[in-house]
Design a protein around this motif. Structure first.
Motif, PDB file in Angstrom:
ATOM      1  N   ALA A  21      16.618  21.739   8.870  1.00 24.71           N
ATOM      2  CA  ALA A  21      17.243  20.461   8.541  1.00 24.71           C
ATOM      3  C   ALA A  21      16.301  19.292   8.793  1.00 24.71           C
ATOM      4  N   ALA A  22      15.395  19.468   9.765  1.00 31.37           N
ATOM      5  CA  ALA A  22      14.462  18.395  10.116  1.00 31.37           C
ATOM      6  C   ALA A  22      13.440  18.138   9.019  1.00 31.37           C
ATOM      7  N   ALA A  23      13.435  18.974   7.979  1.00 33.32           N
ATOM      8  CA  ALA A  23      12.478  18.793   6.885  1.00 33.32           C
ATOM      9  C   ALA A  23      12.939  17.724   5.893  1.00 33.32           C
ATOM     10  N   LEU A  24      14.138  17.186   6.091  1.00 32.79           N
ATOM     11  CA  LEU A  24      14.649  16.179   5.160  1.00 32.79           C
ATOM     12  C   LEU A  24      13.708  14.988   4.984  1.00 32.79           C
ATOM     13  N   PRO A  25      13.102  14.443   6.055  1.00 32.02           N
ATOM     14  CA  PRO A  25      12.179  13.316   5.857  1.00 32.02           C
ATOM     15  C   PRO A  25      10.982  13.662   4.970  1.00 32.02           C
ATOM     16  N   ILE A  26      10.538  14.921   5.024  1.00 28.34           N
ATOM     17  CA  ILE A  26       9.414  15.330   4.171  1.00 28.34           C
ATOM     18  C   ILE A  26       9.800  15.182   2.703  1.00 28.34           C
ATOM     19  N   LEU A  27      10.997  15.637   2.350  1.00 27.77           N
ATOM     20  CA  LEU A  27      11.457  15.521   0.964  1.00 27.77           C
ATOM     21  C   LEU A  27      11.650  14.064   0.572  1.00 27.77           C
ATOM     22  N   GLU A  86      14.372  15.315  14.882  1.00 24.35           N
ATOM     23  CA  GLU A  86      15.181  16.515  15.054  1.00 24.35           C
ATOM     24  C   GLU A  86      16.667  16.210  15.114  1.00 24.35           C
ATOM     25  N   SER A  87      17.017  14.926  15.187  1.00 22.41           N
ATOM     26  CA  SER A  87      18.438  14.566  15.283  1.00 22.41           C
ATOM     27  C   SER A  87      19.130  14.614  13.932  1.00 22.41           C
ATOM     28  N   ILE A  88      18.337  14.786  12.869  1.00 19.71           N
ATOM     29  CA  ILE A  88      18.922  14.837  11.526  1.00 19.71           C
ATOM     30  C   ILE A  88      19.755  16.101  11.366  1.00 19.71           C
ATOM     31  N   VAL A  89      20.971  15.918  10.906  1.00 20.40           N
ATOM     32  CA  VAL A  89      21.872  17.053  10.740  1.00 20.40           C
ATOM     33  C   VAL A  89      22.363  17.094   9.308  1.00 20.40           C
ATOM     34  N   VAL A  90      22.273  18.231   8.690  1.00 16.18           N
ATOM     35  CA  VAL A  90      22.770  18.405   7.331  1.00 16.18           C
ATOM     36  C   VAL A  90      24.139  19.066   7.385  1.00 16.18           C
ATOM     37  N   ASP A  91      25.083  18.489   6.706  1.00 16.19           N
ATOM     38  CA  ASP A  91      26.452  19.007   6.712  1.00 16.19           C
ATOM     39  C   ASP A  91      26.533  20.258   5.840  1.00 16.19           C
ATOM     40  N   LYS A  92      26.372  21.407   6.464  1.00 15.46           N
ATOM     41  CA  LYS A  92      26.389  22.661   5.715  1.00 15.46           C
ATOM     42  C   LYS A  92      27.806  23.076   5.341  1.00 15.46           C
ATOM     43  N   ASP A  93      28.807  22.452   5.973  1.00 12.22           N
ATOM     44  CA  ASP A  93      30.196  22.799   5.680  1.00 12.22           C
ATOM     45  C   ASP A  93      30.664  22.214   4.351  1.00 12.22           C
ATOM     46  N   LEU A  94      29.896  21.259   3.827  1.00 11.07           N
ATOM     47  CA  LEU A  94      30.259  20.633   2.558  1.00 11.07           C
ATOM     48  C   LEU A  94      29.853  21.561   1.424  1.00 11.07           C
ATOM     49  N   SER A  95      30.823  22.171   0.767  1.00 12.06           N
ATOM     50  CA  SER A  95      30.552  23.164  -0.266  1.00 12.06           C
ATOM     51  C   SER A  95      30.091  22.499  -1.559  1.00 12.06           C
ATOM     52  N   PHE A 149      20.888  19.414  -0.535  1.00 10.67           N
ATOM     53  CA  PHE A 149      21.288  20.640  -1.235  1.00 10.67           C
ATOM     54  C   PHE A 149      20.135  21.645  -1.233  1.00 10.67           C
ATOM     55  N   ILE A 150      18.914  21.169  -1.494  1.00 14.27           N
ATOM     56  CA  ILE A 150      17.737  22.040  -1.483  1.00 14.27           C
ATOM     57  C   ILE A 150      17.550  22.670  -0.114  1.00 14.27           C
ATOM     58  N   ILE A 151      17.619  21.845   0.929  1.00 16.20           N
ATOM     59  CA  ILE A 151      17.427  22.337   2.295  1.00 16.20           C
ATOM     60  C   ILE A 151      18.471  23.386   2.657  1.00 16.20           C
ATOM     61  N   THR A 152      19.718  23.120   2.308  1.00 19.54           N
ATOM     62  CA  THR A 152      20.808  24.035   2.656  1.00 19.54           C
ATOM     63  C   THR A 152      20.689  25.355   1.914  1.00 19.54           C
ATOM     64  N   LEU A 153      20.463  25.291   0.599  1.00 22.21           N
ATOM     65  CA  LEU A 153      20.462  26.501  -0.225  1.00 22.21           C
ATOM     66  C   LEU A 153      19.207  27.343  -0.008  1.00 22.21           C
ATOM     67  N   PHE A 158       8.660  20.711  -7.143  1.00 21.35           N
ATOM     68  CA  PHE A 158       7.569  20.319  -6.254  1.00 21.35           C
ATOM     69  C   PHE A 158       8.056  20.196  -4.811  1.00 21.35           C
ATOM     70  N   LYS A 159       9.244  19.649  -4.607  1.00 19.17           N
ATOM     71  CA  LYS A 159       9.802  19.531  -3.252  1.00 19.17           C
ATOM     72  C   LYS A 159      10.011  20.908  -2.638  1.00 19.17           C
ATOM     73  N   ILE A 160      10.602  21.804  -3.430  1.00 19.59           N
ATOM     74  CA  ILE A 160      10.857  23.162  -2.936  1.00 19.59           C
ATOM     75  C   ILE A 160       9.551  23.862  -2.587  1.00 19.59           C
ATOM     76  N   MET A 161       8.581  23.796  -3.509  1.00 14.75           N
ATOM     77  CA  MET A 161       7.327  24.509  -3.300  1.00 14.75           C
ATOM     78  C   MET A 161       6.502  23.894  -2.177  1.00 14.75           C
ATOM     79  N   PHE A 162       6.621  22.598  -1.968  1.00 11.03           N
ATOM     80  CA  PHE A 162       5.925  21.948  -0.850  1.00 11.03           C
ATOM     81  C   PHE A 162       6.391  22.564   0.472  1.00 11.03           C
ATOM     82  N   LEU A 163       7.698  22.705   0.626  1.00  9.77           N
ATOM     83  CA  LEU A 163       8.240  23.296   1.845  1.00  9.77           C
ATOM     84  C   LEU A 163       8.005  24.802   1.898  1.00  9.77           C
ATOM     85  N   VAL A 164       7.979  25.436   0.738  1.00 12.60           N
ATOM     86  CA  VAL A 164       7.686  26.876   0.692  1.00 12.60           C
ATOM     87  C   VAL A 164       6.313  27.159   1.278  1.00 12.60           C
TER      88      VAL A 164
END
Length: 409
Positions: free
Chosen positions: A364-370, A117-126, A355-359, A312-318
């Motif tokens: 954000a904690a799903a990053l390890p799954i991808l 859960e400590s994983i943080v995605v920088d959403k401020d990066l456009s 980028f997938i997680i943000t959009l 596949f990554k998107i649909m896995f999390l979907v």
């Protein structure tokens, strides 16, 4: 028979070394890593030559073009080809996953408990910030890194145009670039003599280390994705080639495609396959300027395997988080996310995954799954990324040179 063996001698030796390496990896498992340094020697040589190879092949191809209109035609043909093939790949990925659950959604909470859960995605990066950091670097010396291949491509194109604009004053630079390009290509030919040993050892270490480490929960994704890749590899690409090159083009394509395929399987790196793929493309009969431009650019901008992988990554999390995005959303995000993938081995898609997680609005904690999915599908994805560039070079060749685009060697 002798002629066939002569034509396929190098490929057969390479395939045999990979098979032997894979068998050794399965038998000796972790002990097979003892030969990994022998494989690293070959891979390191490829990585060392990538930066000068990309810069010199692209810049020399542009510099040597006597007709500027041909350059424009090649670039336009490349953009059109990459765009169409990427959309088709994304649609194939969507069709393969929309009606087939990649993962059950009844254990979402327990899965999240295992995530960091400590994983943080920088959403401020456009998106503009990401694009700027992708196509440019802050210092010249950072261009001398395989991690900045897109920036190298941009620099090579601008540099080549600058040389052309210099006209008479740029002739000496033009000669130097052309000469260096020939030297680099011969360097590639030399290190390819070591390829059977290097790739065989690398394969043994790879299978010995990761052969049994794939999580059971991702097995379904791996199987479905691999089946889709096999279909694209044998059917879709063959149709592309048959349409633009006819039966002769299809024959030449399959005669030369095995070497890039074997290298892609062994290295899991599109960048490492650039030298082998350029050579194979020229053997097919594609003109040098088209091959030298399409293959390096395709390594960064055209990744059919990665596009399908992003779907596949998107649909896995979907399915995991019980979401219901539109087809157009998945299509757009998967294509744009793929453009953010750098041409490096496993782990190079982290920017794309963030980028997938943000959009898509995933936790954000799903990053390890991808990251796990990227690891599972890396080998077949790399094969499609590499072979897709070979097929696209034939399409570009057909658009640029017409019906007789397959030049006799």
């Amino acid at each position: 028979m002798k002629k066939v063996l002569k034509n396929y001698k190098g490929t057969l030796i390479l395939l045999a070394s990979l098979i032997i390496g894979a068998i050794c990896g399965l038998i000796f498992k972790d002990k097979a890593t003892v030969v990994k340094p022998l494989g690293d020697i070959f891979i390191n040589f490829l990585f060392v030559i990538i930066v000068p190879l990309i810069f010199l092949t692209i810049s020399s191809a542009i510099i040597k073009m006597e007709n500027p209109k041909r350059l424009s035609k090649i670039m336009i043909s490349i953009v059109i080809t990459f765009a169409i093939m990427s959309v088709i790949s994304a649609l194939i990925g969507i069709a393969s996953t929309y009606s087939f659950n990649l993962v059950a959604n009844n254990k979402t909470e327990s899965i999240l408990e295992l995530l960091d859960e400590s994983i943080v995605v920088d959403k401020d990066l456009s998106l503009l910030d990401r694009t700027a950091s992708l196509i440019t670097t802050t210092d010249f010396y950072t261009l001398l890194s395989k991690e900045n291949i897109v920036a190298i491509l941009v620099f090579a194109i601008i540099f080549a145009f600058a040389v052309r604009m210099s006209k008479e004053k740029g002739k000496e630079v033009s000669k130097l670039i052309t000469s260096l390009n020939d030297v680099v290509l011969n360097f590639v030919n030399i290190i390819m003599y070591y390829a059977p040993i290097g790739l065989g050892c690398y394969m043994a270490a790879l299978i010995g280390t990761y052969g049994e480490s794939i999580a059971i929960g991702f097995l379904k994704t791996f199987i479905v994705y691999t089946l889709v890749c096999v279909g694209v590899y044998f059917i879709v690409y063959s149709l592309y080639v048959l349409i633009v090159g006819g039966k002769n083009g299809l024959k030449l394509y399959w005669k030369n495609i095995l070497s890039p395929t074997a290298t892609a399987l062994a290295t899991c790196s599109s960048a490492a396959c650039i030298p082998v793929n350029i050579k194979a493309t020229k053997e097919i009969g594609i003109s040098s300027d088209v091959a030298n431009t399409t293959i390096p650019m395709g390594t960064s901008f055209h990744k059919d395997g990665s596009v399908i992988g992003s779907v596949f990554k998107i649909m896995f999390l979907v399915y995991l988080f019980n979401m219901n995005p539109s087809i157009w959303t998945v299509l757009g995000v998967s294509i744009v996310a793929t453009l953010l993938v750098t041409a490096v081995p496993v782990g190079g898609g982290t920017i794309s995954e963030m980028f997938i997680i943000t959009l898509m609005g995933f936790p954000a904690a799903a990053l390890p799954i991808l990251t796990i999915i990227a690891t599972v599908i890396d080998a077949p994805a790399t094969v499609l990324n590499v072979v897709g560039d070979t097929a696209s070079s034939m399409i570009v060749g057909r658009m640029v040179d017409g019906k007789k685009f397959l030049h006799k060697k």
